[in-house]
Each structure stands twice: as C-alpha cells, then as structure tokens.
Design a protein around this motif. Structure first.
Motif, PDB file in Angstrom:
ATOM      1  N   ALA A 228      -1.610   4.372 -10.372  1.00  0.00           N
ATOM      2  CA  ALA A 228      -1.540   5.391  -9.320  1.00  0.00           C
ATOM      3  C   ALA A 228      -0.239   6.172  -9.414  1.00  0.00           C
ATOM      4  CB  ALA A 228      -1.640   4.728  -7.949  1.00  0.00           C
ATOM      5  N   ASP A 229      -0.253   7.388  -8.898  1.00  0.00           N
ATOM      6  CA  ASP A 229       0.983   8.178  -8.847  1.00  0.00           C
ATOM      7  C   ASP A 229       1.959   7.594  -7.839  1.00  0.00           C
ATOM      8  OD1 ASP A 229       0.030   9.968 -10.750  1.00  0.00           O
ATOM      9  OD2 ASP A 229      -0.890  11.262  -9.239  1.00  0.00           O
ATOM     10  N   SER A 230       1.423   7.043  -6.744  1.00  0.00           N
ATOM     11  CA  SER A 230       2.253   6.421  -5.719  1.00  0.00           C
ATOM     12  C   SER A 230       1.388   5.470  -4.920  1.00  0.00           C
ATOM     13  CB  SER A 230       2.871   7.481  -4.794  1.00  0.00           C
ATOM     14  OG  SER A 230       1.847   8.193  -4.107  1.00  0.00           O
ATOM     15  N   LEU A 231       2.032   4.555  -4.189  1.00  0.00           N
ATOM     16  CA  LEU A 231       1.320   3.643  -3.307  1.00  0.00           C
ATOM     17  C   LEU A 231       1.453   4.139  -1.876  1.00  0.00           C
ATOM     18  CD1 LEU A 231       2.493   0.179  -4.730  1.00  0.00           C
ATOM     19  CD2 LEU A 231       0.464   1.516  -5.357  1.00  0.00           C
ATOM     20  N   PRO A 232       0.364   4.104  -1.103  1.00  0.00           N
ATOM     21  CA  PRO A 232       0.455   4.568   0.295  1.00  0.00           C
ATOM     22  C   PRO A 232       1.343   3.625   1.092  1.00  0.00           C
ATOM     23  CG  PRO A 232      -1.640   3.462  -0.091  1.00  0.00           C
ATOM     24  CD  PRO A 232      -0.973   3.588  -1.428  1.00  0.00           C
ATOM     25  N   ARG A 233       2.261   4.202   1.865  1.00  0.00           N
ATOM     26  CA  ARG A 233       3.206   3.395   2.628  1.00  0.00           C
ATOM     27  C   ARG A 233       3.317   3.913   4.056  1.00  0.00           C
ATOM     28  NH1 ARG A 233       6.497   0.033  -0.429  1.00  0.00           N
ATOM     29  NH2 ARG A 233       6.400   0.363  -2.688  1.00  0.00           N
ATOM     30  N   SER A 234       3.686   3.005   4.948  1.00  0.00           N
ATOM     31  CA  SER A 234       4.023   3.400   6.306  1.00  0.00           C
ATOM     32  C   SER A 234       5.406   4.021   6.288  1.00  0.00           C
ATOM     33  CB  SER A 234       4.013   2.177   7.228  1.00  0.00           C
ATOM     34  OG  SER A 234       5.110   1.323   6.915  1.00  0.00           O
ATOM     35  N   ALA A 235       5.825   4.547   7.444  1.00  0.00           N
ATOM     36  CA  ALA A 235       7.130   5.206   7.508  1.00  0.00           C
ATOM     37  C   ALA A 235       8.286   4.246   7.257  1.00  0.00           C
ATOM     38  CB  ALA A 235       7.310   5.871   8.869  1.00  0.00           C
ATOM     39  N   ILE A 236       8.063   2.940   7.423  1.00  0.00           N
ATOM     40  CA  ILE A 236       9.133   1.981   7.153  1.00  0.00           C
ATOM     41  C   ILE A 236       8.875   1.199   5.874  1.00  0.00           C
ATOM     42  CG2 ILE A 236       9.928   1.750   9.527  1.00  0.00           C
ATOM     43  CD1 ILE A 236       8.289  -0.840   9.687  1.00  0.00           C
ATOM     44  N   GLY A 237       8.044   1.762   4.989  1.00  0.00           N
ATOM     45  CA  GLY A 237       7.968   1.253   3.629  1.00  0.00           C
ATOM     46  C   GLY A 237       6.943   0.188   3.341  1.00  0.00           C
ATOM     47  N   LYS A 238       6.117  -0.192   4.303  1.00  0.00           N
ATOM     48  CA  LYS A 238       5.106  -1.204   4.031  1.00  0.00           C
ATOM     49  C   LYS A 238       3.937  -0.579   3.283  1.00  0.00           C
ATOM     50  CE  LYS A 238       6.119  -4.104   8.052  1.00  0.00           C
ATOM     51  NZ  LYS A 238       5.585  -4.734   9.277  1.00  0.00           N
ATOM     52  N   VAL A 239       3.494  -1.240   2.207  1.00  0.00           N
ATOM     53  CA  VAL A 239       2.333  -0.756   1.467  1.00  0.00           C
ATOM     54  C   VAL A 239       1.093  -0.924   2.334  1.00  0.00           C
ATOM     55  CG1 VAL A 239       0.874  -1.116  -0.551  1.00  0.00           C
ATOM     56  CG2 VAL A 239       3.348  -1.265  -0.779  1.00  0.00           C
ATOM     57  N   LEU A 240       0.310   0.120   2.447  1.00  0.00           N
ATOM     58  CA  LEU A 240      -0.895   0.103   3.288  1.00  0.00           C
ATOM     59  C   LEU A 240      -2.070  -0.381   2.435  1.00  0.00           C
ATOM     60  CD1 LEU A 240      -0.295   3.495   5.126  1.00  0.00           C
ATOM     61  CD2 LEU A 240       0.226   1.189   5.949  1.00  0.00           C
ATOM     62  N   LYS A 241      -2.240  -1.691   2.394  1.00  0.00           N
ATOM     63  CA  LYS A 241      -3.257  -2.266   1.511  1.00  0.00           C
ATOM     64  C   LYS A 241      -4.670  -1.915   1.950  1.00  0.00           C
ATOM     65  CE  LYS A 241      -0.552  -5.886  -0.667  1.00  0.00           C
ATOM     66  NZ  LYS A 241      -0.513  -7.303  -1.118  1.00  0.00           N
ATOM     67  N   ARG A 242      -4.852  -1.717   3.243  1.00  0.00           N
ATOM     68  CA  ARG A 242      -6.181  -1.301   3.705  1.00  0.00           C
ATOM     69  C   ARG A 242      -6.597  -0.009   3.030  1.00  0.00           C
ATOM     70  NH1 ARG A 242      -7.660   2.446   7.244  1.00  0.00           N
ATOM     71  NH2 ARG A 242      -5.504   2.705   7.938  1.00  0.00           N
ATOM     72  N   GLU A 243      -5.669   0.948   2.912  1.00  0.00           N
ATOM     73  CA  GLU A 243      -5.988   2.225   2.268  1.00  0.00           C
ATOM     74  C   GLU A 243      -6.301   2.026   0.793  1.00  0.00           C
ATOM     75  OE1 GLU A 243      -3.281   5.411   2.958  1.00  0.00           O
ATOM     76  OE2 GLU A 243      -3.270   5.154   5.137  1.00  0.00           O
ATOM     77  N   LEU A 244      -5.611   1.096   0.143  1.00  0.00           N
ATOM     78  CA  LEU A 244      -5.911   0.820  -1.261  1.00  0.00           C
ATOM     79  C   LEU A 244      -7.318   0.259  -1.411  1.00  0.00           C
ATOM     80  CD1 LEU A 244      -2.534  -0.745  -2.490  1.00  0.00           C
ATOM     81  CD2 LEU A 244      -3.398   1.558  -2.942  1.00  0.00           C
ATOM     82  N   ARG A 245      -7.659  -0.712  -0.535  1.00  0.00           N
ATOM     83  CA  ARG A 245      -9.010  -1.278  -0.614  1.00  0.00           C
ATOM     84  C   ARG A 245     -10.070  -0.213  -0.385  1.00  0.00           C
ATOM     85  NH1 ARG A 245      -6.452  -6.020   1.602  1.00  0.00           N
ATOM     86  NH2 ARG A 245      -6.517  -5.122   3.695  1.00  0.00           N
ATOM     87  N   GLU A 246      -9.835   0.652   0.600  1.00  0.00           N
ATOM     88  CA  GLU A 246     -10.831   1.675   0.931  1.00  0.00           C
ATOM     89  C   GLU A 246     -10.965   2.724  -0.169  1.00  0.00           C
ATOM     90  OE1 GLU A 246      -9.590   3.186   4.686  1.00  0.00           O
ATOM     91  OE2 GLU A 246     -10.385   1.487   5.830  1.00  0.00           O
ATOM     92  N   SER A 247      -9.872   2.979  -0.900  1.00  0.00           N
ATOM     93  CA  SER A 247      -9.900   4.010  -1.942  1.00  0.00           C
ATOM     94  C   SER A 247     -10.478   3.516  -3.263  1.00  0.00           C
ATOM     95  CB  SER A 247      -8.480   4.533  -2.189  1.00  0.00           C
ATOM     96  OG  SER A 247      -7.670   3.541  -2.828  1.00  0.00           O
ATOM     97  N   PHE A 248     -10.595   2.191  -3.419  1.00  0.00           N
ATOM     98  CA  PHE A 248     -10.982   1.628  -4.715  1.00  0.00           C
ATOM     99  C   PHE A 248     -12.436   1.915  -5.046  1.00  0.00           C
ATOM    100  CE2 PHE A 248     -12.585  -2.004  -7.255  1.00  0.00           C
ATOM    101  CZ  PHE A 248     -11.900  -1.718  -8.421  1.00  0.00           C
ATOM    102  N   LYS A 249     -12.661   2.419  -6.252  1.00  0.00           N
ATOM    103  CA  LYS A 249     -14.009   2.668  -6.763  1.00  0.00           C
ATOM    104  C   LYS A 249     -14.162   1.858  -8.048  1.00  0.00           C
ATOM    105  CE  LYS A 249     -14.518   7.306  -4.814  1.00  0.00           C
ATOM    106  NZ  LYS A 249     -13.374   7.143  -3.897  1.00  0.00           N
ATOM    107  N   PRO A 250     -14.890   0.750  -7.990  1.00  0.00           N
ATOM    108  CA  PRO A 250     -14.988  -0.141  -9.157  1.00  0.00           C
ATOM    109  C   PRO A 250     -15.639   0.546 -10.349  1.00  0.00           C
ATOM    110  CG  PRO A 250     -16.584  -0.760  -7.471  1.00  0.00           C
ATOM    111  CD  PRO A 250     -15.679   0.263  -6.851  1.00  0.00           C
ATOM    112  N   SER A 251     -15.134   0.211 -11.527  1.00  0.00           N
ATOM    113  CA  SER A 251     -15.696   0.790 -12.753  1.00  0.00           C
ATOM    114  C   SER A 251     -16.946   0.055 -13.205  1.00  0.00           C
ATOM    115  CB  SER A 251     -14.646   0.744 -13.868  1.00  0.00           C
ATOM    116  OG  SER A 251     -14.253  -0.596 -14.118  1.00  0.00           O
ATOM    117  N   ARG A 252     -17.170  -1.132 -12.607  1.00  0.00           N
ATOM    118  CA  ARG A 252     -18.348  -1.934 -12.947  1.00  0.00           C
ATOM    119  C   ARG A 252     -18.574  -2.933 -11.817  1.00  0.00           C
ATOM    120  NH1 ARG A 252     -13.979  -4.135 -15.431  1.00  0.00           N
ATOM    121  NH2 ARG A 252     -13.763  -6.406 -15.373  1.00  0.00           N
ATOM    122  N   ALA A 253     -19.675  -3.656 -11.897  1.00  0.00           N
ATOM    123  CA  ALA A 253     -19.957  -4.691 -10.901  1.00  0.00           C
ATOM    124  C   ALA A 253     -19.123  -5.927 -11.209  1.00  0.00           C
ATOM    125  CB  ALA A 253     -21.441  -5.033 -10.917  1.00  0.00           C
ATOM    126  N   TYR A 254     -18.603  -6.559 -10.160  1.00  0.00           N
ATOM    127  CA  TYR A 254     -17.780  -7.761 -10.346  1.00  0.00           C
ATOM    128  C   TYR A 254     -18.525  -8.993  -9.853  1.00  0.00           C
ATOM    129  CZ  TYR A 254     -14.112  -4.314 -10.998  1.00  0.00           C
ATOM    130  OH  TYR A 254     -13.373  -3.266 -11.455  1.00  0.00           O
TER     131      TYR A 254
END
Length: 522
Positions: free
Chosen positions: A496-522
């Motif tokens: 990724a170009d950057s990781l989504p973060r809150s204003a105090i620097g916490k990585v927003l993992k919920r946004e990562l999970r929601e943005s993920f598009k799998p390349s295949r079935a797991y």
C-alpha cells in the motif's frame, strides 16, 4: 516516574486556580506559543476569565458540559480552561469523526454549547440529525451565519467570573473513544485524576523551566497528559496545530523544547527525516510515547540520535493500570512496554473471567488511582469494561492480550478483537508484524484476519515500503512465510502507499479488512 501517591501530600487545586496563581507569581512567563505568537500567564489568565465569564453569563452551571470540536488554537485552549474555571466539564471531540457519530457524541454529552470551526460546522450539516445546541465559531469574528463568532461571544476585557469551588470528584473532561462501531463511549475523568497526573510529572522534569512541544490533537488523552501538567506546573506549551517533520524539528530547535509526547508514527517519520541530524535538540530532557505499538528498531534509533530520556507508556484513557519502559535503561527489553508502574496493579484473565498465572497469555486488566469514573450515560458499557476480583476490587478491562516475562516486563500480543483464530489456533498479528518489519525494504506493516472457508480466518499483511524498495508482494509473502510457523503463514501481502491511521497514529485495521479484495479463495 514515581507513584501517583506522591500527590497525596499536596493539597488539591483546580487547574483554573493553579493558572490564576501562576498569573500572579510569574505573569510575564510564557504559557502558550502558537504560530509565532506568545501568550504569557497573565494573558492566558485574562483569556480564561473572559471565557468563564461568558459561559456563566449564558447560564452554564458547575457540572454542565461544554463541547469543543475544532483545530487546536489559543482560543481552543482558553475555552477549555475557561469551562473548567466555571466548573463545567469539557467534551473535546475529534473533527475527523463521521457527522452522525459527532452529532451522537454531542447529544450523549448533553453539551450546553458547542465550540467549532468552519469545517466542523459544514460536516455537521451532513448529519442525519444535526445537533440543535448553540454554536460558537472559534475561527470567526463577529456573527458567522447561524453561529456566533468568538469575538462577539466573549465577555468584555477585564471581566472576572464568579469563583467556583471545584470539587476533586467532579468531571474534568469526557474523552470519547475512537470506536469504529456504534456510538463512541465517553470516558469520564475527574479533576482529582488530572491533578494526580500533574503532580507526578514533577519527577519527569515538568516545572517553570519546561518547554513542551505539543503536536497531537487536543481532544486526545495522549496530548492532555503532557499539556495540562505543563501549564499546571508553570511551564510553556508550544502548540503545533498540524504536524510535519521539518516544522516540528524547527520549532523544537527555535524554542529549545525540553519535553514532548509523540505517537509512534511521528517518531518513525521524524527519524526518517533526511535533515533530522542537522537540528539542535540538545535541550530535550524527556520524550514520551504512547497510543500504538512502538517498534524496537525505532526506539533504539531515538535513543541513539535524540538527546534526553525516552519513556514508552502503555495504558488506556479509561485508566486502569499503566506500564512504563525507560528505553535507554533497558535496551534488552525494547520488545516490551515495560513494568507496571508503582501504585498500579495488573492481572491476566481468561475469556471466562478467571484469573491466570502471570506467565500465562491472557487479557490484561488493571487498577490504579487514575481509573475513569465510568462511561458517560452508558452504565451498561461501564459494566462491560469492569472486572472484579474475589475481594471485590474493581479493575478495568483493556481488551489487550499479553503476558509478563520472567523479569516482570509486559509483552503485548494484540488487541483481543484483532486476534486471528485460524484452524482453532490463536494467531497474534503483532508477532507477524514484527517479523515483517525485519525485512529491510518494509517501512510499516499491519496484519489482519480475513474470512477463510478452510481455516475460518487467515492472516493477510498490508505493508508500505521504503522509497528505494524493489521487492514485490509475492516475494515478501515468501520471505515472511519462511520465518513464520505453519499456522501463522500469510495468505497474501498487499503493498500500500500508506496505512489508514487515526489522528493519533493508530492503524485502522477495520478499514484494512473492509478494503481487502482477495486474489483467490482462501
């Protein structure tokens, strides 16, 4: 840092009374510096009086709630302190909140007045149910459409508010959690708690000689634990409304900063700044870090290149217990968050709430003199956050999973909600992230669990790379999986170009999970 109990020998005084005393004792001493303008203690005291007087004029009574949602500024500071002087509690809100969430927090707080700026005013108009509370614009003079400008709202110069005998148990502020679902919870902290924080800060060099550079938002507890001790003890706050590396370093050099509280991503970006070593940071006495995982590599680099001590704090806005790691004193413990602070108590519990031995892995619960009163107007949420031992002692649940090593240092595994259960095994994203960060071309890493038909969940990594990197995602996945256990192996790596973060620097993992598009079935 010493035990909170040190404050027991010092008579309680509200922050409003402390600043009034300092305005008499050291009126010309700089209290606040923002964007090149200096406000001495006499100036700040007068600004606070004008705000407190205006609030009293408008019928704001002790223990009412005032909300602030705006970019940091001198008038933001004066309104916050003015509300406290009038005996009101302050709900500082994040301007980045979703409009519906922001409206919900204002309603939950029962705010009698809202101080905002143009961006927040525009955002609130998009809320499904915009708040009807009276608004005052901190960034406007005179009347501003349907809100009042700060100049028109203020009491006249020289106004003196009625004295309020602030009680230690009264609410000082209501800090809303950065919850990603439902209404964020309002964490109530008392005047006594803030007073205790200030008193224990003396041993970290806070006092009239301290110059604290603030570059995190004023709605965050991360900021307030250094902001209020600086002012309560007569120091100088250098307020930086928007952080950037060169701007921060220039301010630190110009004002000879002695103290700062930064989040890990800020340290990471500062240490990666090509011109870092050209700035004179020799006046620093104490640097602190909290709010998010802090990599051992960056900790070591800060100690090596940046003068002054570095202390990592682990804890929650809700209070409970905290840990501290004096980084330069424990170079072999940089993978931990330190030992439990004096006067605090931590235990580990299993999912059923049973206490575990200290060498087990379990959810961290803690108690101390700095626990929140509760979640504002959400008693059921307060109950969910509490755990009681066999003796009926109240602890706060952290939601974090960890273990203590043989020397009593706490090793964090992960947030309980972020733990991945793959094939019935617990997989801790932080373990995988630490492996990924050993790759010389990876700058940042975050691992989340995604749905898998075969395993239930499987780990996926999101990484950012250094500018000169040439590696691709499949190479990174292969490299990491060679170093991971069978049940830890990554299904995929996403660059990724950057990781989504809150204003105090916490990585927003919920946004990562929601943005993920799998390349295949797991």
């Amino acid at each position: 840092m010493t035990a909170i109990s040190n404050s027991a020998d010092v008579a309680f005084a509200s922050i409003g009374d402390q600043i009034r005393r300092l305005a008499v004792e050291q009126g010309e001493h700089a209290a606040l510096i923002c964007e090149g303008k200096t406000y001495c203690y006499a100036d700040l005291d007068a600004m606070i009086d004008r705000c407190a007087s205006a609030l009293q004029r408008d019928g704001i009574a002790p223990e009412d709630v005032v909300a602030i949602c705006a970019e940091a500024s001198p008038w933001y500071v004066a309104v916050f302190l003015g509300a406290l002087r009038a005996g009101a509690a302050v709900a500082p809100l994040a301007p980045s909140s979703h409009p519906d969430s922001l409206a919900g927090m204002i309603e939950n707080a029962g705010a009698r007045v809202l101080f905002l700026d143009a961006d927040v005013r525009t955002a609130l108009k998009r809320a499904e149910k915009p708040p009807t509370v009276r608004s005052v614009r901190l960034d406007a003079q005179g009347d501003a459409e349907d809100t009042t400008g700060i100049d028109a709202w203020l009491a006249p110069r020289g106004a003196v508010p009625r004295h309020v005998d602030v009680r230690p148990e009264w609410a000082f502020n209501i800090i809303y959690s950065s919850g990603t679902t439902g209404l964020p919870k309002g964490i109530v902290q008392s005047h006594a708690m803030r007073f205790a924080y200030a008193q224990r800060s003396v041993d970290r060099g806070y006092g009239p000689q301290a110059v604290t550079l603030i570059s995190t938002p004023l709605y965050s507890n991360t900021t307030l634990v250094s902001f209020f001790p600086t002012l309560a003890l007569g120091g100088t706050v250098v307020l930086m409304p928007k952080f950037d590396t060169k701007g921060y370093l220039a301010l630190a050099q110009q004002y000879r900063a002695t103290h700062t509280m930064l989040v890990p991503v800020q340290y990471q970006r500062l240490m990666a700044e090509p011109d870092f070593d050209r700035y004179d940071l020799s006046n620093f006495v104490s640097k602190s870090c909290t709010s998010a995982p802090f990599s051992a590599r960056v900790k070591a680099d800060v100690v090596r290149r940046w003068p002054g001590s570095l202390t990592e704090f682990y804890g929650m806005t809700e209070g409970g217990a905290s840990c501290e790691l004096c980084v330069e004193l424990h170079p072999d413990k940089l993978h931990t968050v330190g030992r439990v602070m004096t006067g605090h108590e931590m235990r580990l519990i299993d999912p059923a709430g049973n206490e575990l031995p200290r060498d087990s892995i379990g959810e961290i619960v803690g108690r101390s003199p700095t626990m929140m009163t509760g979640y504002y107007r959400q008693p059921e949420k307060t109950a969910e956050a509490e755990w009681y031992d066999r003796d009926g002692q109240r602890f706060i649940r952290t939601g974090d999973i960890g273990r203590f090593d043989e020397d009593g240092f706490l090793v964090l595994m992960d947030r309980k909600k972020d733990m991945i259960i793959s094939g019935g095994f617990n997989v801790y994203p932080s373990d995988l992230e630490q492996v990924l960060l050993q790759h010389p071309q990876i700058a940042e890493a975050a691992v989340v669990g995604v749905t898998s038909e075969r395993w239930g969940e499987t780990p996926v990594a999101f990484v950012t790379l250094h500018a000169e990197a040439t590696v691709d995602a499949s190479e990174l996945a292969g490299w990491a999986n060679e170093r991971l256990g069978k049940m830890q192996r990554l299904a995929e790596v996403v660059i990724a170009d950057s990781l989504p973060r809150s204003a105090i620097g916490k990585v927003l993992k919920r946004e990562l999970r929601e943005s993920f598009k799998p390349s295949r079935a797991y």
